[in-house]
Write a protein that holds these residues in place. Structure first.
Motif, PDB file in Angstrom:
ATOM      1  N   HIS A 136       0.862  -1.187   0.000  1.00  0.00           N
ATOM      2  CA  HIS A 136       0.000   0.000   0.000  1.00  0.00           C
ATOM      3  C   HIS A 136       0.897   1.236   0.000  1.00  0.00           C
ATOM      4  N   ASP A 154       0.991   5.281   0.052  1.00  0.00           N
ATOM      5  CA  ASP A 154       0.211   6.478   0.380  1.00  0.00           C
ATOM      6  C   ASP A 154       0.816   7.716  -0.274  1.00  0.00           C
ATOM      7  N   HIS A 201      -2.714   4.591  -2.927  1.00  0.00           N
ATOM      8  CA  HIS A 201      -3.780   5.332  -2.251  1.00  0.00           C
ATOM      9  C   HIS A 201      -3.509   6.826  -2.416  1.00  0.00           C
ATOM     10  N   ASP A 237      -8.436   1.047   6.198  1.00  0.00           N
ATOM     11  CA  ASP A 237      -7.101   1.652   6.287  1.00  0.00           C
ATOM     12  C   ASP A 237      -7.066   2.586   7.481  1.00  0.00           C
TER      13      ASP A 237
HETATM   14 FE   LIG Z   1      -3.539   4.587   3.014  1.00  0.00          FE
END
Ligand SMILES: [Fe+2]
Ligand SMILES: O=C(CO)[C@H](O)[C@H](O)COP(=O)(O)O
Length: 222
Positions: free
Chosen positions: A32, A34, A65, A174
């Motif tokens: 993931h 960010d 994300h 999340d």
């Molecule tokens: Fe995130």
């Protein structure tokens, strides 16, 4: 039975040792990533050059994300870099259906995110357009925040709607996910669990991933 997926967030990794820290989570399903822009959220993390290298060296697919303004303009750029999925926020996009279709045309999964104060019901009318819905369990912007258990009703309402309509949509959560909160989110119906500080703050990140996976798998109701 839907498999639980664990997505460690490299926001909690050592940015000077990213490749080492990517290899430490090789037993995860997704990495993931960010992306924050100092505008949509009060933090600034990384942009295309770093995400490009992550996509190139990571042993597992990237789940990007985007916590940025104007994802309608920028999300396709991240799909081009090779991300498996790109997430954009309800509060930032102008044309979520058009953007989801554009990502799909590029071979990338589309994920729509809601912040804690945003309702999930407006998404119901366009649910079929997305592979995944992300329910934030912290205010976006920083790792290491406390898990918001008050978001679990939202996860349940969304899972019920997905089941009622016979869809295969994933529910991602999340923020504040750990071996302690994993059962709670999975019991509510989430099947993709993002965890940053609980994975990279552990002595053995791979072991933390397995602890989260086992707790979630035992509690998940299909
Ligand atoms: Fe995130
Ligand atoms: O999107 C995020 C923050 O906006 C991060 O993915 C999230 O916070 C993960 O970190 P932690 O598991 O430590 O809460």
């Amino acid at each position: 039975m839907t498999a639980i997926q664990i997505a460690p967030s490299i926001l909690s990794a050592d940015f000077c040792n990213l490749e080492r820290d990517l290899n430490r989570i090789a037993n995860a399903d997704l990495v993931h990533v960010d992306v924050m822009d100092h505008h949509f959220v009060p933090n600034l993390t990384m942009g295309e050059p770093i995400v490009k290298r992550i996509c190139e060296v990571s042993p597992i697919p990237a789940d990007v994300h985007l916590m940025i303004e104007d994802p309608d303009r920028w999300a396709p750029e991240f799909a081009k870099l090779g991300a498996k999925s790109v997430t954009f926020h309800m509060g930032a996009t102008h044309a979520p259906v058009r953007l989801a279709r554009q990502l799909h045309d590029m071979g990338c999964e589309a994920c729509f995110a809601v912040r804690p104060a945003e309702p999930v019901e407006p998404i119901f009318d366009i649910l079929e357009e997305f592979d995944t819905i992300l329910i934030m369990t912290v205010e976006p912007g920083f790792g290491g925040q406390k898990f918001l258990s008050n978001q679990m009703d939202k996860v349940r309402r969304l899972r019920d709607e997905i089941t009622r309509r016979g869809l295969k949509t994933n529910i991602q959560v999340d923020g504040g996910v750990s071996p302690k909160t994993a059962a709670t989110v999975a019991e509510a119906g989430a099947n993709i669990l993002v965890a940053g500080s609980a994975v990279y703050g552990a002595e053995d990140p791979a072991q933390a991933i397995e602890q989260i996976r086992e707790a979630a798998q035992a509690a998940y109701r299909d």
